[in-house]
Design an enzyme around this catalytic site. Sequence first.
Site, PDB file in Angstrom:
ATOM      1  N   GLY A 118      65.143   3.990   7.261  1.00 11.75           N
ATOM      2  CA  GLY A 118      66.297   3.247   6.724  1.00 11.75           C
ATOM      3  C   GLY A 118      67.601   4.008   6.680  1.00 11.75           C
ATOM      4  O   GLY A 118      68.517   3.614   5.960  1.00 11.75           O
ATOM      5  N   SER A 119      67.734   5.080   7.467  1.00  9.07           N
ATOM      6  CA  SER A 119      68.996   5.837   7.400  1.00  9.07           C
ATOM      7  C   SER A 119      70.169   4.998   7.930  1.00  9.07           C
ATOM      8  O   SER A 119      71.272   5.078   7.382  1.00  9.07           O
ATOM      9  CB  SER A 119      68.881   7.166   8.150  1.00  9.07           C
ATOM     10  OG  SER A 119      68.723   6.952   9.531  1.00  9.07           O
ATOM     11  N   LYS A 172      52.766 -15.447  13.449  1.00 11.15           N
ATOM     12  CA  LYS A 172      54.121 -14.883  13.443  1.00 11.15           C
ATOM     13  C   LYS A 172      55.142 -15.950  13.065  1.00 11.15           C
ATOM     14  O   LYS A 172      56.107 -15.688  12.349  1.00 11.15           O
ATOM     15  CB  LYS A 172      54.432 -14.333  14.830  1.00 11.15           C
ATOM     16  CG  LYS A 172      55.755 -13.644  14.902  1.00 11.15           C
ATOM     17  CD  LYS A 172      55.782 -12.623  15.990  1.00 11.15           C
ATOM     18  CE  LYS A 172      56.796 -11.577  15.680  1.00 11.15           C
ATOM     19  NZ  LYS A 172      56.675 -10.428  16.537  1.00 11.15           N
ATOM     20  N   MET A 192      60.540  -2.529  13.654  1.00 11.26           N
ATOM     21  CA  MET A 192      59.665  -2.307  14.805  1.00 11.26           C
ATOM     22  C   MET A 192      58.759  -3.508  15.106  1.00 11.26           C
ATOM     23  O   MET A 192      57.548  -3.353  15.313  1.00 11.26           O
ATOM     24  CB  MET A 192      58.831  -1.047  14.569  1.00 11.26           C
ATOM     25  CG  MET A 192      59.670   0.195  14.531  1.00 11.26           C
ATOM     26  SD  MET A 192      60.746   0.317  15.997  1.00 11.26           S
ATOM     27  CE  MET A 192      61.259   2.005  15.903  1.00 11.26           C
ATOM     28  N   ARG A 193      59.344  -4.671  15.086  1.00  4.39           N
ATOM     29  CA  ARG A 193      58.592  -5.892  15.319  1.00  4.39           C
ATOM     30  C   ARG A 193      59.436  -6.779  16.241  1.00  4.39           C
ATOM     31  O   ARG A 193      60.668  -6.800  16.101  1.00  4.39           O
ATOM     32  CB  ARG A 193      58.400  -6.585  13.969  1.00  4.39           C
ATOM     33  CG  ARG A 193      57.170  -7.406  13.818  1.00  4.39           C
ATOM     34  CD  ARG A 193      56.969  -7.726  12.347  1.00  4.39           C
ATOM     35  NE  ARG A 193      56.168  -6.717  11.707  1.00  4.39           N
ATOM     36  CZ  ARG A 193      54.856  -6.637  11.772  1.00  4.39           C
ATOM     37  NH1 ARG A 193      54.172  -7.538  12.439  1.00  4.39           N
ATOM     38  NH2 ARG A 193      54.202  -5.665  11.164  1.00  4.39           N
ATOM     39  N   HIS A 250      69.539   0.369  19.409  1.00 10.35           N
ATOM     40  CA  HIS A 250      68.410   0.970  20.144  1.00 10.35           C
ATOM     41  C   HIS A 250      68.788   2.390  20.574  1.00 10.35           C
ATOM     42  O   HIS A 250      69.893   2.603  21.089  1.00 10.35           O
ATOM     43  CB  HIS A 250      68.065   0.101  21.360  1.00 10.35           C
ATOM     44  CG  HIS A 250      66.856   0.591  22.070  1.00 10.35           C
ATOM     45  ND1 HIS A 250      65.574   0.306  21.638  1.00 10.35           N
ATOM     46  CD2 HIS A 250      66.716   1.411  23.139  1.00 10.35           C
ATOM     47  CE1 HIS A 250      64.711   0.911  22.426  1.00 10.35           C
ATOM     48  NE2 HIS A 250      65.376   1.586  23.340  1.00 10.35           N
TER      49      HIS A 250
HETATM   50  C1  GAR Z   1      66.891   4.299  14.959  1.00 11.13           C
HETATM   51  O1  GAR Z   1      67.035   5.422  15.797  1.00 11.13           O
HETATM   52  C2  GAR Z   1      66.948   3.030  15.779  1.00 11.13           C
HETATM   53  O2  GAR Z   1      67.787   3.130  16.894  1.00 11.13           O
HETATM   54  C3  GAR Z   1      65.504   2.905  16.211  1.00 11.13           C
HETATM   55  O3  GAR Z   1      64.763   3.265  15.084  1.00 11.13           O
HETATM   56  C4  GAR Z   1      65.483   4.258  14.364  1.00 11.13           C
HETATM   57  C5  GAR Z   1      65.472   3.875  12.898  1.00 11.13           C
HETATM   58  O4  GAR Z   1      65.960   4.904  12.106  1.00 11.13           O
HETATM   59  N1  GAR Z   1      65.214   1.563  16.629  1.00 11.13           N
HETATM   60  C6  GAR Z   1      64.350   1.274  17.603  1.00 11.13           C
HETATM   61  O5  GAR Z   1      63.716   2.116  18.205  1.00 11.13           O
HETATM   62  C7  GAR Z   1      64.221  -0.200  17.906  1.00 11.13           C
HETATM   63  N2  GAR Z   1      63.479  -0.410  19.101  1.00 11.13           N
HETATM   64  P1  GAR Z   1      66.317   4.605  10.573  1.00 11.13           P
HETATM   65  O6  GAR Z   1      65.140   3.849   9.969  1.00 11.13           O
HETATM   66  O7  GAR Z   1      66.464   5.966   9.946  1.00 11.13           O
HETATM   67  O8  GAR Z   1      67.579   3.802  10.549  1.00 11.13           O
END
Ligand code: GAR
Length: 189
Positions: free
Chosen positions: A12-13, A62, A87-88, A106
């Site tokens: 969640g950053s 879903k 991630m869904r 992404h």
């Molecule tokens: C981020 O780097 C985002 O780009 C990636 O997950 C990370 C979440 O980080 N998203 C994907 O890979 C989507 N396919 P966070 O939870 O610290 O924001």
Amino acid sequence: MVKIAVFASGNGSNFEKLVQAKDKNYSIELLIVDQEDAFALDRAKNLGIRSKFINPKNFTSKSEYEKNIFSILKEYSIEYIVLAGYMRIISSELLRNFEKKIINIHPSYLPEFPGRDSIGDVFRSKNSQTGITIHYVDEGIDTGEIIYQERIDINPLWNKEELTNKIHEREHIVYPEVLKSLFDRSINI
Ligand code: GAR
């Protein structure tokens, strides 16, 4: 002010940075997570943002899961969904109700390296460049119309953690900025 719900699955950053940006063009009304132990929930609590864990396992399909989410989004008059490490795959139930109103970040320069472990894939590729992409979500995997993307040079001496940190550093700056201009109704009419 555009009302947003952020969806996350883990750390969640990016969610936190979007909240802290305190932009006048958008307001984060709600965090939705699909994992009970997502650290994003702790962040929401500290930031004073309403959050909900919705367990996909409690639904028979879903579509039922997304119907439930949709009813919550309606309750809070949410206009846009912003994915931040969710991630869904989003399916038709939400896509048709939020047409061109679901945005994702992404960690690669799409269409290069789509999928779940893009940073790992980029790292293993030994490429000299990667990037980040912000795009609308469609029914494909990381295929929707691109709103913004930028290149990031990879230092060959970086380990995977250093590469990850560099990508996150840029994401944290760029995601709030892109949403800010996207939702600036004085220029986007
Ligand atoms: C981020 O780097 C985002 O780009 C990636 O997950 C990370 C979440 O980080 N998203 C994907 O890979 C989507 N396919 P966070 O939870 O610290 O924001």
